[in-house]
Design a protein around this motif. Sequence first.
Motif, PDB file in Angstrom:
ATOM      1  N   UNK A 195      99.765 -76.594  19.166  1.00 16.75           N
ATOM      2  CA  UNK A 195     100.559 -77.765  19.540  1.00 16.75           C
ATOM      3  C   UNK A 195      99.857 -79.050  19.102  1.00 16.75           C
ATOM      4  N   UNK A 196      98.551 -78.973  18.939  1.00 22.71           N
ATOM      5  CA  UNK A 196      97.752 -80.108  18.492  1.00 22.71           C
ATOM      6  C   UNK A 196      96.517 -79.606  17.786  1.00 22.71           C
ATOM      7  N   UNK A 212     105.281 -83.814  13.255  1.00 24.97           N
ATOM      8  CA  UNK A 212     105.296 -84.298  14.626  1.00 24.97           C
ATOM      9  C   UNK A 212     104.173 -83.798  15.508  1.00 24.97           C
ATOM     10  N   UNK A 213     103.313 -82.916  14.992  1.00 20.31           N
ATOM     11  CA  UNK A 213     102.188 -82.444  15.805  1.00 20.31           C
ATOM     12  C   UNK A 213     101.071 -83.490  15.807  1.00 20.31           C
ATOM     13  N   UNK A 214     100.397 -83.666  16.954  1.00 20.89           N
ATOM     14  CA  UNK A 214      99.277 -84.603  16.991  1.00 20.89           C
ATOM     15  C   UNK A 214      98.020 -83.999  16.379  1.00 20.89           C
ATOM     16  N   UNK A 215      97.224 -84.847  15.741  1.00 24.56           N
ATOM     17  CA  UNK A 215      95.990 -84.405  15.106  1.00 24.56           C
ATOM     18  C   UNK A 215      94.930 -85.485  15.277  1.00 24.56           C
ATOM     19  N   UNK A 216      93.693 -85.058  15.464  1.00 27.13           N
ATOM     20  CA  UNK A 216      92.562 -85.963  15.592  1.00 27.13           C
ATOM     21  C   UNK A 216      91.429 -85.426  14.725  1.00 27.13           C
ATOM     22  N   UNK A 235      99.392 -87.878   7.137  1.00 29.74           N
ATOM     23  CA  UNK A 235     100.509 -88.732   6.723  1.00 29.74           C
ATOM     24  C   UNK A 235     101.550 -87.925   5.952  1.00 29.74           C
ATOM     25  N   UNK A 236     101.100 -87.088   5.048  1.00 26.81           N
ATOM     26  CA  UNK A 236     102.025 -86.322   4.216  1.00 26.81           C
ATOM     27  C   UNK A 236     102.773 -85.259   5.013  1.00 26.81           C
ATOM     28  N   UNK A 237     102.149 -84.752   6.068  1.00 19.15           N
ATOM     29  CA  UNK A 237     102.796 -83.752   6.901  1.00 19.15           C
ATOM     30  C   UNK A 237     103.661 -84.376   7.998  1.00 19.15           C
ATOM     31  N   UNK A 238     103.588 -85.686   8.170  1.00 20.92           N
ATOM     32  CA  UNK A 238     104.346 -86.332   9.243  1.00 20.92           C
ATOM     33  C   UNK A 238     103.744 -86.068  10.605  1.00 20.92           C
ATOM     34  N   UNK A 239     102.427 -85.863  10.637  1.00 21.51           N
ATOM     35  CA  UNK A 239     101.743 -85.624  11.907  1.00 21.51           C
ATOM     36  C   UNK A 239     101.465 -86.951  12.606  1.00 21.51           C
ATOM     37  N   UNK A 258      99.241 -83.786  23.082  1.00 22.54           N
ATOM     38  CA  UNK A 258     100.014 -82.597  22.695  1.00 22.54           C
ATOM     39  C   UNK A 258     100.937 -82.167  23.824  1.00 22.54           C
ATOM     40  N   UNK A 259     100.432 -82.207  25.051  1.00 21.35           N
ATOM     41  CA  UNK A 259     101.258 -81.808  26.194  1.00 21.35           C
ATOM     42  C   UNK A 259     102.450 -82.741  26.350  1.00 21.35           C
ATOM     43  N   UNK A 260     102.224 -84.037  26.239  1.00 22.75           N
ATOM     44  CA  UNK A 260     103.309 -85.000  26.382  1.00 22.75           C
ATOM     45  C   UNK A 260     104.369 -84.815  25.292  1.00 22.75           C
TER      46      UNK A 260
END
Length: 197
Positions: free
Chosen positions: A72-73, A107-111, A135-139, A191-193
Amino acid sequence: MDTKILVLFYGYGSIVELAKEIAKGAEEEGAETRIRKVRETLYPDLIEKFHVPLDSTKDIQEVNLEDLKWADGLAIGSPTRYGNMAGGMKTFLDTTAPLWRSGDLYGKPVTFFTEASTIHGGHETTILTMTTYAFHFGMIIVPLGYAIPEISSTNTGGSPYGSSHLSSKKDLDENEIKIARFQGKRIAQVARKLKGS
């Protein structure tokens, strides 16, 4: 619904320790985690010449595309190589085109996290080089900002960009551990939100 966080890294030593601390932070937030490594891409003669400690990560599974779909993240980390991510991480990220085509990471979050041997060795630029994939994946890129005081007080590792380690010191210091744990908690919370659970 459980929140699932993938902590993905390339490298050995302190980058592995950062990955473990980020995973602990996510677990403290109630997330299920997977720690995965990227396959070594150095030539065998260079592995021997540089004394690359392959055995130090032998118990950590290599990543596959299913791990990224599962999550999810994500938290992605690489040591700096001249202010850029390591070639092994780039090689793996270059194989993720099927996920780009399918939109599985959209739309998945990434750090991001890193380590360098000197204070000005490229901590922040290395993180920036990894963000281009997001950016390219839309994350959704999840930075740390200045939400905890350790980011303002550390002179070793960690910034609003992400957790890091000054690898000329052998072990993570207290601030670096706190920043990495915070990063794990933050990616799990976001990710949870986003997942709506």
